[in-house]
Scaffold this active site. Structure first.
Site, PDB file in Angstrom:
ATOM      1  N   ASN A  65      18.268  77.262  40.969  1.00 22.34           N
ATOM      2  CA  ASN A  65      17.939  77.175  42.389  1.00 22.34           C
ATOM      3  C   ASN A  65      17.078  78.367  42.781  1.00 22.34           C
ATOM      4  O   ASN A  65      16.761  79.216  41.942  1.00 22.34           O
ATOM      5  CB  ASN A  65      19.213  77.077  43.245  1.00 22.34           C
ATOM      6  CG  ASN A  65      20.159  78.234  43.019  1.00 22.34           C
ATOM      7  OD1 ASN A  65      19.823  79.395  43.257  1.00 22.34           O
ATOM      8  ND2 ASN A  65      21.367  77.930  42.537  1.00 22.34           N
ATOM      9  N   TYR A  66      16.734  78.451  44.061  1.00 23.87           N
ATOM     10  CA  TYR A  66      15.766  79.447  44.524  1.00 23.87           C
ATOM     11  C   TYR A  66      16.384  80.772  44.947  1.00 23.87           C
ATOM     12  O   TYR A  66      15.686  81.635  45.477  1.00 23.87           O
ATOM     13  CB  TYR A  66      14.963  78.885  45.698  1.00 23.87           C
ATOM     14  CG  TYR A  66      14.096  77.703  45.342  1.00 23.87           C
ATOM     15  CD1 TYR A  66      13.019  77.836  44.478  1.00 23.87           C
ATOM     16  CD2 TYR A  66      14.360  76.441  45.874  1.00 23.87           C
ATOM     17  CE1 TYR A  66      12.215  76.749  44.151  1.00 23.87           C
ATOM     18  CE2 TYR A  66      13.565  75.348  45.549  1.00 23.87           C
ATOM     19  CZ  TYR A  66      12.491  75.511  44.695  1.00 23.87           C
ATOM     20  OH  TYR A  66      11.708  74.443  44.367  1.00 23.87           O
TER      21      TYR A  66
END
Length: 400
Positions: free
Chosen positions: A209-210
């Site tokens: 994920n970011y």
């Protein structure tokens, strides 16, 4: 709270420079040690002789003190100080600080400073309200500096005061509150998770994920500044993400399973835990030992649930432990956060929404709502360092 503290007092070219004498007198009265660094423009408003008489130290203004090459080390000052206070701080000096323009001894000292920096702006209202000044002040806050808001005497969370410099007694009181707060978690042990987790598909690909880890690192620094021993369990983040405080003990992991095992091992000896990491809920059922080659038009990836770190720690939590969770939502934010709060046995949960501009992953700012079993409090957009202060204040309230 200021006894024995070493304070570098920066003075700039403002009509309010005369008030720096009152600041020095109060600091000395509280048994602090003061070293003045003044800009050339500052000397037009107050003489170094006056300042030196009050501090019993030579005033530093130029890089070189004598013609024989003797020089003042801004690096040494940065290591010596427990805090740097710039009062008064003109619009010009604030702009130079925000943009790294090191054209005088005060700015080079600021850029070398290892201790917390406090800024007391002093200018007319129009200058203070100008967008460029506000942008520079916001930049300083994002860098972790503390703005003593004009007209309030408190460290600013949202800049809305007037330009006139805060009164000396209120400036000194703000420093006292800060140092009192720094020992509020002394003797406590805090577990913090940060960053993403990577779930391998093959040797070169993963599910992730970011998350940058910035919020978790800010929380770790804030807890350590208040005297806690911090165990930071960190997923894969950028190499530039480094814990600064010596009280932070970092454990690097990659997958959700590794983070789960590290947290399970550490949590029983902790006074509290803050689960800030963005942990993958699922992981591939099978991990290829070699890089998967493209074959056909489709590839089906089967996933299985990862262990639930929050739920596991919630079950293990004792009466003398506090547990804090995070919820990043895209819809039905408060409903989902409330459900997670109860299900995971959190003392409170920190909610942020990807619909809020400037909040969420890979930003320098965040906008959160802190939710407890019977109340909620919404906060405006702030730097992540400031958000960490709000969260740890709530943690301390829970731990009392």
């Amino acid at each position: 709270m200021l006894k024995g503290k070493k304070i570098v007092l920066g003075i700039t070219g403002s009509i309010a420079a005369y008030k720096s004498c009152l600041i020095i007198r109060q600091l000395i009265k509280k048994e602090a040690e003061v070293q003045v660094v003044i800009t050339p423009a500052g000397k037009e408003f107050i003489t170094p002789i006056t300042l030196s008489a009050l501090t019993s130290k030579p005033v530093i203004s130029e890089f070189f003190s004598q013609r024989d090459g003797t020089w003042h080390s801004h690096v040494d000052l940065g290591l010596w100080a427990d805090a740097m206070l710039i009062a008064p701080a003109t619009a010009s000096t604030i702009g130079k600080m925000a943009n790294g323009i090191a054209d005088n001894m005060l700015i080079t000292t600021y850029l070398s400073m290892k201790a917390p920096v406090f800024v007391a702006p002093a200018m007319d209202l129009d200058m203070y309200a100008h967008p460029s000044t506000q942008q520079n002040l916001n930049t300083l806050q994002a860098y972790g500096n503390h703005i003593i808001e004009p007209g309030t005497g408190f460290l600013a969370s949202k800049l809305e005061g007037k330009g006139r410099m805060e009164e000396p007694e209120n400036i000194v009181a703000a420093l006292e509150r800060f140092f009192a707060q720094r020992n509020s978690l002394k003797g406590k042990k805090v577990l913090i998770t940060a960053g993403p987790t990577y779930e391998k598909i093959d040797p070169v690909r993963f599910i992730g994920n970011y998350s940058s880890g910035k919020m978790g690192f800010a929380l770790a620094e804030e807890c350590a500044e208040r005297g806690a021993e911090v165990s930071l369990v960190c997923g894969p983040v950028s190499a530039v993400m480094q814990a600064k405080h010596p009280n932070i003990h970092r454990t690097d992991v990659e997958s959700a399973r590794e983070m789960y095992e590290a947290c399970l091992q550490l949590f029983p000896s902790m006074d509290s835990a803050i689960l800030c990491a963005a942990v993958a809920d699922f992981t591939p059922c099978d991990v290829a030992s070699e890089k998967i080659k493209r074959t056909g038009d489709e590839m089906v990836l089967r996933l299985k649930p990862n262990p639930d770190i929050a739920a596991s720690l919630g079950q293990l939590k004792k009466d003398n432990q506090a547990l804090v969770g995070f919820a990043l939502e895209t819809s039905h934010e408060e409903t989902n956060a409330q459900a997670k709060l109860q299900k995971k046995n959190f003392d409170f949960i920190v909610l942020n929404s990807l619909r809020d501009v400037g909040a969420g992953f890979q930003t320098e700012t965040n906008k959160v709502t802190i939710i407890t079993a019977d109340a909620k409090k919404e906060y405006p957009l702030k730097s992540k360092a400031e958000v960490a202060v709000d969260i740890i204040n709530q943690l301390e309230a829970v731990m009392r």
